[in-house]
Design an enzyme around this catalytic site. Sequence first.
Site, short mmCIF file in Angstrom:
data_model
loop_
_atom_site.label_atom_id
_atom_site.label_comp_id
_atom_site.label_asym_id
_atom_site.label_seq_id
_atom_site.Cartn_x
_atom_site.Cartn_y
_atom_site.Cartn_z
N SER A 180 0.91 -1.28 -0.27
CA SER A 180 -0.06 0.08 -0.04
C SER A 180 0.86 1.41 -0.08
O SER A 180 1.90 1.21 0.64
CB SER A 180 -0.83 0.02 1.30
OG SER A 180 -1.92 0.91 1.11
N HIS A 239 -2.34 6.95 -5.11
CA HIS A 239 -2.51 5.91 -3.95
C HIS A 239 -2.50 4.67 -4.76
O HIS A 239 -3.14 4.46 -5.63
CB HIS A 239 -3.74 6.42 -3.39
CG HIS A 239 -4.43 5.16 -2.51
ND1 HIS A 239 -5.33 4.31 -3.10
CD2 HIS A 239 -3.92 4.38 -1.52
CE1 HIS A 239 -5.74 3.27 -2.47
NE2 HIS A 239 -4.93 3.14 -1.24
N ASN A 292 -2.73 0.17 -3.88
CA ASN A 292 -3.04 -0.92 -2.83
C ASN A 292 -3.37 -2.31 -3.48
O ASN A 292 -4.22 -2.23 -4.11
CB ASN A 292 -4.01 -0.57 -1.69
CG ASN A 292 -4.39 -1.82 -0.51
OD1 ASN A 292 -4.27 -2.83 -0.97
ND2 ASN A 292 -4.18 -1.29 0.71
N TYR A 293 -2.45 -3.15 -3.17
CA TYR A 293 -2.65 -4.48 -3.89
C TYR A 293 -2.70 -5.74 -2.79
O TYR A 293 -1.65 -5.55 -2.06
CB TYR A 293 -1.89 -4.77 -4.94
CG TYR A 293 -2.24 -4.05 -6.29
CD1 TYR A 293 -3.46 -4.29 -6.87
CD2 TYR A 293 -1.69 -2.84 -6.50
CE1 TYR A 293 -3.75 -3.22 -8.11
CE2 TYR A 293 -1.87 -1.87 -7.18
CZ TYR A 293 -2.84 -2.17 -8.16
OH TYR A 293 -3.39 -1.22 -9.22
N ARG A 294 -3.54 -6.46 -2.45
CA ARG A 294 -3.74 -7.39 -1.41
C ARG A 294 -4.37 -8.65 -1.80
O ARG A 294 -5.05 -8.87 -2.73
CB ARG A 294 -4.63 -6.52 -0.15
CG ARG A 294 -6.04 -6.34 -0.73
CD ARG A 294 -6.78 -5.56 0.23
NE ARG A 294 -7.91 -5.22 -0.28
CZ ARG A 294 -8.03 -4.07 -1.29
NH1 ARG A 294 -7.27 -3.27 -1.51
NH2 ARG A 294 -9.32 -3.76 -1.61
N GLY A 302 -4.62 -2.15 14.61
CA GLY A 302 -3.26 -2.32 13.67
C GLY A 302 -2.25 -1.31 14.14
O GLY A 302 -2.55 -0.46 14.88
N ILE A 309 -0.45 1.80 13.96
CA ILE A 309 -1.10 3.15 13.88
C ILE A 309 -0.11 4.05 12.73
O ILE A 309 -0.80 4.51 12.01
CB ILE A 309 -1.19 4.00 15.24
CG1 ILE A 309 -2.17 5.10 14.86
CG2 ILE A 309 -0.09 4.26 16.07
CD1 ILE A 309 -3.61 4.61 14.85
#
Length: 388
Positions: A174, A188, A190-192, A346, A348
Amino acid sequence: SGFTSSRVVTSTQVNMASACVSMAAVRPTAARKVSLPKSRKAAVARRGSVPVRAVGIEQEISIDEAPLTLLREGGEDDADSMRARFEKMIRAAQDEIVAAVEELDGQKFQEDAWTRPGGGGGISRVLQDGNVFEKAGVNVSVVYGQMPPEAYRAATGEGGGGKDMIPFFAAGISSVMHPKNPMAPTVHFNYRYFETDAPEGAEGAPRAWWFGGGTDLTPSYIFNDDAAHFHGTLKDVCDKHDEEFYPRFKEWADDYFIIKHRMNERRGIGGVFFDDMNDRPQEELLAFATDMAGAVVPAYVPLVAKHVDDEYTEQQREWQQMRRGRYVEFNLVYDRGTTFGLRTGGRIESILMSLPLTARWQYDMHPEEGSREADALDAFRNPRTWVA
């Protein structure tokens, strides 16, 4: 360059330190844009109504140097597993993207690494107050946790009366990058990859897995050729895998990045966004995610290089800061990764990496009719077609 205001209230220093948007686990999402099996469609539709309660994620432990792998040793996480292959992909993507940004900026990223006692961890790389970027972060994370059984049932569409917490695995990369120059856009991506184990006592229940991600652009000012380059690069990758991907995922991004309390303004001009992808073999989806992560540098870095030395006025800088205020609003109020991370304990610093170093909130601001700011606001409120 025009905008008017009744009164300036504040110019806020956000100063939220580093890292990445949290790896999301159970996210409410609109699956109507992905062809899923019937049971999966029903599950995704129900997921939004299931409250996400605290998920068991162990406290992180800082380490001096990133390990070769963040996966648990042995078992299902061997080198040939999808977990291991996805981690390898995101670690390589992190190296490639950080190197490209460092070459453009001339400064180095700071790296923080951490692990968790039961397995997993992350690597945060952050550049602040650079020559080109005010703040940029590229982060990878591997998470082993526990989710409540109702969340599992909502995610998979399966029954079962078990009450035990259900193990899950999530891994992802991310990033958010905020340039200094108002003419250069923020990006931005994000790959998950996500897996759950079947709950105890649910004989025959399948393990659930899916891929998600996307890349989107947030300019302060609209340059049509920049938008066409960015969207065109993403479309080329999508078309390589499925010609239906780009129009479907472009619309999904336009629908996702909405700031509802700002008259349904979008955060930027979108890109692609997808979630809950498990409608084809894992090999195909891993190849798609790999190519999308590989498209970040050619889609974005040339745009920042193009505008790095553009002249701008103080008013244009203020407009950029106000658009960053909108970025903060979306991420803290609506972004599923950020809100999930804040609710579930998670890391922070990683969760809040997406926030810019500085932002501005100006009372009752309205762009002057016919100004470049008004054109940008129109693009945010009315998504445009950037490539055929």
